[in-house]
Scaffold this motif. Structure first.
Motif, PDB file in Angstrom:
ATOM      1  N   GLY A 379       0.812  -1.207   0.000  1.00  0.00           N
ATOM      2  CA  GLY A 379       0.000   0.000   0.000  1.00  0.00           C
ATOM      3  C   GLY A 379       0.845   1.257   0.000  1.00  0.00           C
ATOM      4  N   SER A 380       1.900   1.274   0.792  1.00  0.00           N
ATOM      5  CA  SER A 380       2.784   2.437   0.845  1.00  0.00           C
ATOM      6  C   SER A 380       3.470   2.655  -0.493  1.00  0.00           C
ATOM      7  CB  SER A 380       3.834   2.248   1.948  1.00  0.00           C
ATOM      8  OG  SER A 380       3.223   2.121   3.211  1.00  0.00           O
ATOM      9  N   GLN A 381       3.926   1.566  -1.115  1.00  0.00           N
ATOM     10  CA  GLN A 381       4.581   1.693  -2.408  1.00  0.00           C
ATOM     11  C   GLN A 381       3.609   2.213  -3.469  1.00  0.00           C
ATOM     12  OE1 GLN A 381       6.065  -2.253  -3.117  1.00  0.00           O
ATOM     13  NE2 GLN A 381       7.837  -2.007  -1.770  1.00  0.00           N
ATOM     14  N   VAL A 382       2.396   1.689  -3.469  1.00  0.00           N
ATOM     15  CA  VAL A 382       1.401   2.106  -4.453  1.00  0.00           C
ATOM     16  C   VAL A 382       1.069   3.587  -4.293  1.00  0.00           C
ATOM     17  CG1 VAL A 382      -1.037   1.873  -5.086  1.00  0.00           C
ATOM     18  CG2 VAL A 382       0.391  -0.170  -4.879  1.00  0.00           C
ATOM     19  N   VAL A 383       0.859   4.028  -3.067  1.00  0.00           N
ATOM     20  CA  VAL A 383       0.522   5.431  -2.827  1.00  0.00           C
ATOM     21  C   VAL A 383       1.656   6.341  -3.293  1.00  0.00           C
ATOM     22  CG1 VAL A 383       0.232   7.144  -0.995  1.00  0.00           C
ATOM     23  CG2 VAL A 383      -1.161   5.079  -1.004  1.00  0.00           C
ATOM     24  N   ASP A 384       2.882   5.969  -2.970  1.00  0.00           N
ATOM     25  CA  ASP A 384       4.024   6.801  -3.382  1.00  0.00           C
ATOM     26  C   ASP A 384       4.069   6.970  -4.900  1.00  0.00           C
ATOM     27  OD1 ASP A 384       4.808   7.134  -0.777  1.00  0.00           O
ATOM     28  OD2 ASP A 384       6.380   5.597  -0.834  1.00  0.00           O
ATOM     29  N   VAL A 385       3.828   5.880  -5.627  1.00  0.00           N
ATOM     30  CA  VAL A 385       3.938   5.948  -7.079  1.00  0.00           C
ATOM     31  C   VAL A 385       2.696   6.582  -7.691  1.00  0.00           C
ATOM     32  CG1 VAL A 385       4.402   4.646  -9.181  1.00  0.00           C
ATOM     33  CG2 VAL A 385       5.449   3.935  -7.041  1.00  0.00           C
ATOM     34  N   LEU A 386       1.538   6.419  -7.072  1.00  0.00           N
ATOM     35  CA  LEU A 386       0.347   7.088  -7.588  1.00  0.00           C
ATOM     36  C   LEU A 386       0.522   8.606  -7.563  1.00  0.00           C
ATOM     37  CD1 LEU A 386      -2.636   4.996  -6.179  1.00  0.00           C
ATOM     38  CD2 LEU A 386      -1.946   5.256  -8.577  1.00  0.00           C
ATOM     39  N   ARG A 387       1.224   9.125  -6.569  1.00  0.00           N
ATOM     40  CA  ARG A 387       1.506  10.566  -6.535  1.00  0.00           C
ATOM     41  C   ARG A 387       2.345  10.969  -7.753  1.00  0.00           C
ATOM     42  NH1 ARG A 387       2.201   9.698  -0.696  1.00  0.00           N
ATOM     43  NH2 ARG A 387       0.417  10.651   0.351  1.00  0.00           N
ATOM     44  N   ILE A 388       3.315  10.122  -8.100  1.00  0.00           N
ATOM     45  CA  ILE A 388       4.133  10.391  -9.284  1.00  0.00           C
ATOM     46  C   ILE A 388       3.254  10.372 -10.536  1.00  0.00           C
ATOM     47  CG2 ILE A 388       5.959   9.447 -10.760  1.00  0.00           C
ATOM     48  CD1 ILE A 388       7.309   8.396  -8.215  1.00  0.00           C
ATOM     49  N   LEU A 389       2.393   9.368 -10.634  1.00  0.00           N
ATOM     50  CA  LEU A 389       1.563   9.226 -11.825  1.00  0.00           C
ATOM     51  C   LEU A 389       0.550  10.359 -11.945  1.00  0.00           C
ATOM     52  CD1 LEU A 389       0.964   5.367 -11.696  1.00  0.00           C
ATOM     53  CD2 LEU A 389       2.360   6.620 -13.356  1.00  0.00           C
ATOM     54  N   GLN A 390       0.046  10.850 -10.811  1.00  0.00           N
ATOM     55  CA  GLN A 390      -0.881  11.984 -10.857  1.00  0.00           C
ATOM     56  C   GLN A 390      -0.208  13.232 -11.434  1.00  0.00           C
ATOM     57  OE1 GLN A 390      -2.344  12.208  -6.747  1.00  0.00           O
ATOM     58  NE2 GLN A 390      -4.391  11.794  -7.552  1.00  0.00           N
ATOM     59  N   ALA A 391       1.059  13.403 -11.135  1.00  0.00           N
ATOM     60  CA  ALA A 391       1.771  14.600 -11.577  1.00  0.00           C
ATOM     61  C   ALA A 391       2.337  14.466 -12.984  1.00  0.00           C
ATOM     62  CB  ALA A 391       2.903  14.924 -10.593  1.00  0.00           C
ATOM     63  N   HIS A 392       2.433  13.224 -13.501  1.00  0.00           N
ATOM     64  CA  HIS A 392       3.047  13.016 -14.806  1.00  0.00           C
ATOM     65  C   HIS A 392       2.047  13.313 -15.921  1.00  0.00           C
ATOM     66  CE1 HIS A 392       6.220  11.322 -17.355  1.00  0.00           C
ATOM     67  NE2 HIS A 392       5.225  10.901 -18.115  1.00  0.00           N
ATOM     68  N   PRO A 393       2.496  13.900 -17.028  1.00  0.00           N
ATOM     69  CA  PRO A 393       1.596  14.203 -18.147  1.00  0.00           C
ATOM     70  C   PRO A 393       1.247  12.958 -18.968  1.00  0.00           C
ATOM     71  CG  PRO A 393       3.829  14.884 -18.693  1.00  0.00           C
ATOM     72  CD  PRO A 393       3.859  14.451 -17.250  1.00  0.00           C
ATOM     73  N   LEU A 394       0.333  12.157 -18.447  1.00  0.00           N
ATOM     74  CA  LEU A 394      -0.141  10.981 -19.162  1.00  0.00           C
ATOM     75  C   LEU A 394      -1.118  11.380 -20.268  1.00  0.00           C
ATOM     76  CD1 LEU A 394      -0.842   8.739 -16.035  1.00  0.00           C
ATOM     77  CD2 LEU A 394       1.075   8.472 -17.618  1.00  0.00           C
ATOM     78  N   GLN A 395      -1.451  10.437 -21.114  1.00  0.00           N
ATOM     79  CA  GLN A 395      -2.507  10.649 -22.091  1.00  0.00           C
ATOM     80  C   GLN A 395      -3.849  10.751 -21.354  1.00  0.00           C
ATOM     81  OE1 GLN A 395      -1.566  11.403 -24.895  1.00  0.00           O
ATOM     82  NE2 GLN A 395      -0.280   9.936 -25.974  1.00  0.00           N
ATOM     83  N   PRO A 396      -4.880  11.338 -21.967  1.00  0.00           N
ATOM     84  CA  PRO A 396      -6.167  11.490 -21.270  1.00  0.00           C
ATOM     85  C   PRO A 396      -6.707  10.191 -20.690  1.00  0.00           C
ATOM     86  CG  PRO A 396      -6.156  12.811 -23.261  1.00  0.00           C
ATOM     87  CD  PRO A 396      -4.877  12.023 -23.283  1.00  0.00           C
ATOM     88  N   GLY A 398      -4.984   7.660 -19.823  1.00  0.00           N
ATOM     89  CA  GLY A 398      -4.085   7.318 -18.727  1.00  0.00           C
ATOM     90  C   GLY A 398      -4.439   8.064 -17.460  1.00  0.00           C
ATOM     91  N   ARG A 399      -4.815   9.338 -17.583  1.00  0.00           N
ATOM     92  CA  ARG A 399      -5.230  10.104 -16.401  1.00  0.00           C
ATOM     93  C   ARG A 399      -6.515   9.520 -15.817  1.00  0.00           C
ATOM     94  NH1 ARG A 399      -3.809  14.456 -19.826  1.00  0.00           N
ATOM     95  NH2 ARG A 399      -5.998  15.081 -20.086  1.00  0.00           N
ATOM     96  N   ASP A 400      -7.448   9.130 -16.682  1.00  0.00           N
ATOM     97  CA  ASP A 400      -8.663   8.473 -16.198  1.00  0.00           C
ATOM     98  C   ASP A 400      -8.321   7.186 -15.444  1.00  0.00           C
ATOM     99  OD1 ASP A 400     -10.144  10.440 -17.405  1.00  0.00           O
ATOM    100  OD2 ASP A 400     -10.752   9.216 -19.122  1.00  0.00           O
ATOM    101  N   PHE A 401      -7.387   6.427 -16.006  1.00  0.00           N
ATOM    102  CA  PHE A 401      -6.981   5.150 -15.421  1.00  0.00           C
ATOM    103  C   PHE A 401      -6.399   5.362 -14.023  1.00  0.00           C
ATOM    104  CE2 PHE A 401      -4.538   1.194 -15.134  1.00  0.00           C
ATOM    105  CZ  PHE A 401      -5.384   0.281 -15.761  1.00  0.00           C
TER     106      PHE A 401
END
Length: 476
Positions: A379-396, A398-401
């Motif tokens: 859970g800690s690892q997932v949360v840490d990386v989700l913060r990275i993914l939220q800030a990264h410019p993914l495709q639309p 990808g942001r929904d995902f």
């Protein structure tokens, strides 16, 4: 031979994939997408062979292709079953890469020769009874879904007369095997492991894939044909693991049963933990070294099934920019990872949160503490990386995902504050441009560097899981 160009998926089905609980309709879209993708790849291989390996095409390729066309016309379902054989995808990728490189007629010769076996398998499954000579490079005839035949001596060709192979005898029914077939070192029919489940949960049926010549695509050495005793050991191991899956996460059992169709035995490492993996080109296959620990194997099934689903979705639509060079560090890897690997690794780890949350609830004492520790770590690892993914410019998409992944992590007890920019309006329908996605996948499949992929996905007591992803340099 034609193929569908576009598939669609509702926002609800798309969200079910992101939340690691794929709906039946989402799974159907993934399956249909893989069929269409492989059909397009097969058409590409035929076209490239016609132009870049004309001698092969005139002598054998054209006849094999025509047999494929006849088989699809006779029974499209049987044809698609052969096309979905997990390691047909690996074969197609190898053919495409060889034909796209220098000296294609030479580099692709061995793999192209396997087209005859594929054509024969589709024809036999469709009820046709062709009479033809079948090349057998390295004295091995490959008939995907039916088995392989090891020819005697230096023979490199077999003759098929109806449903009789010379040498080899009459072909068994699909999936049929017995004690005599298990002892036969010449004809190796597939052996199926079948398991029931509690009332309301689906049965599981997977092929023990220990002879396919293209199964060595999972990042670790594969094992040769298993003995009857070893087969029974796998039967008992998977049965126990399936009991764990259907007990802990019964709502995900149908997805696992749909996504997992083949088990590839891996050689266990000399020291340390067991290994397991999946490969993007081998949709449906999970490779693993043997374990008698049902919880460990159940964790692997949940994790790798999530990887299979993610890979199939990524074959259909863009979640991130495939040209994005950004690398990030994640908790489950020592080396920095490209954004595609970060996304698929986080998704597969997210799939384990509910598994370990319920494992903690059903146990007590030391087992409960161990499960709680695993849940906290993941859970800690997932949360840490989700913060990275939220800030990264993914495709639309990808942001929904990622937005759905954030909600799923919170449901499992791991919340994080979401920036407004990461909360897009969800569309009601997702259009998948399959032909365009295929072209991107084709370019990646032909990348030599993609074949060096390998990534640690799950670290647990006695288990090390690796996922091989052929479109990014490592899946996790």
């Amino acid at each position: 031979m034609t193929a569908p160009v576009t598939l669609g998926m509702t926002a609800k089905d798309f969200a079910s994939l992101a939340a690691c609980r794929p709906s039946p309709t989402a799974l159907r879209v993934l399956r249909d997408g893989q069929i269409s993708r492989r059909l397009l790849m097969l058409m590409d291989v035929a076209s490239a062979a016609r132009n870049r390996a004309p001698e092969f095409w005139e002598s054998r390729g054209a006849a094999a292709w025509e047999l494929c066309v006849q088989a699809r016309r006779a029974d499209v379902g049987a044809f698609e079953d052969v096309l979905l054989h997990p390691h047909v995808g690996v074969w197609l990728g190898r053919c495409m890469r060889a034909l796209d490189g220098p000296r294609p007629a030479v580099r692709a010769a061995t793999d192209l020769a396997r087209l005859g076996g594929l054509a024969a398998a589709t024809a036999l499954r469709a009820g046709l009874r062709p009479h033809l000579a079948l090349p057998a490079p390295d004295s091995l005839l490959w008939l995907p879904t039916l088995g392989v035949l090891r020819l005697p001596g230096d023979a490199v060709e077999a003759r098929l007369r109806g449903d009789v192979l010379e040498p080899g005898g009459r072909l068994p029914a699909t999936g049929q095997w017995d004690e005599s077939a298990a002892r036969d070192t010449a004809w190796c029919a597939p052996r199926r492991l079948t398991f029931g489940g509690p009332h309301g949960t689906p049965p599981l049926s997977v092929v023990l894939e220990d002879t396919d010549p293209f199964r060595d695509a999972h990042g670790y050495p594969v094992l040769a044909r298993r003995t009857t005793g070893e087969l029974r050991a796998w039967q008992a191991s998977v049965a126990s693991a399936w009991d764990v899956v259907t007990r802990l996460v019964p709502e995900r059992a149908a997805a696992c049963a749909s996504l997992w169709t083949a088990l590839v035995p891996l050689r266990p490492p000399r020291k340390g933990q067991g290994v397991s993996s999946s490969a993007r080109e081998a949709y449906g296959a999970i490779a693993a070294s043997f374990t008698a620990d049902p919880v460990r194997l159940a964790e692997t099934l949940v994790h790798e099934s999530a990887h299979i689903a993610f890979g199939a979705l990524a074959d259909l639509t863009d979640l991130w920019d495939p040209e994005d060079p950004t690398l990030y560090r994640v908790g489950w890897r020592a080396d920095p990872r490209p954004i595609g690997s970060v996304l698929t690794g986080t998704h597969a780890h997210l799939a384990l949160l509910e598994f370990w949350r319920r494992r903690e609830q059903e146990t007590s004492g030391g087992q409960a503490r161990a499960a709680r520790g695993r849940l906290h770590d993941y859970g800690s690892q997932v949360v840490d990386v989700l913060r990275i993914l939220q800030a990264h410019p993914l495709q639309p998409k990808g942001r929904d995902f990622v937005s759905v992944m954030v909600d799923e992590a919170a449901r499992c007890g791991f919340s994080l504050r979401s920036p407004l920019s990461a909360r897009p309006n969800h569309p009601s329908h997702h259009r998948v441009a399959l032909r365009e996605a295929l072209e991107r996948a084709r370019r990646c499949a032909m990348s030599a560097s993609s074949q060096q992929a390998g990534a640690c996905a799950v670290r647990s007591e006695g288990s090390r899981t690796t996922t091989v992803d052929e479109t990014t340099p490592g899946a996790d």
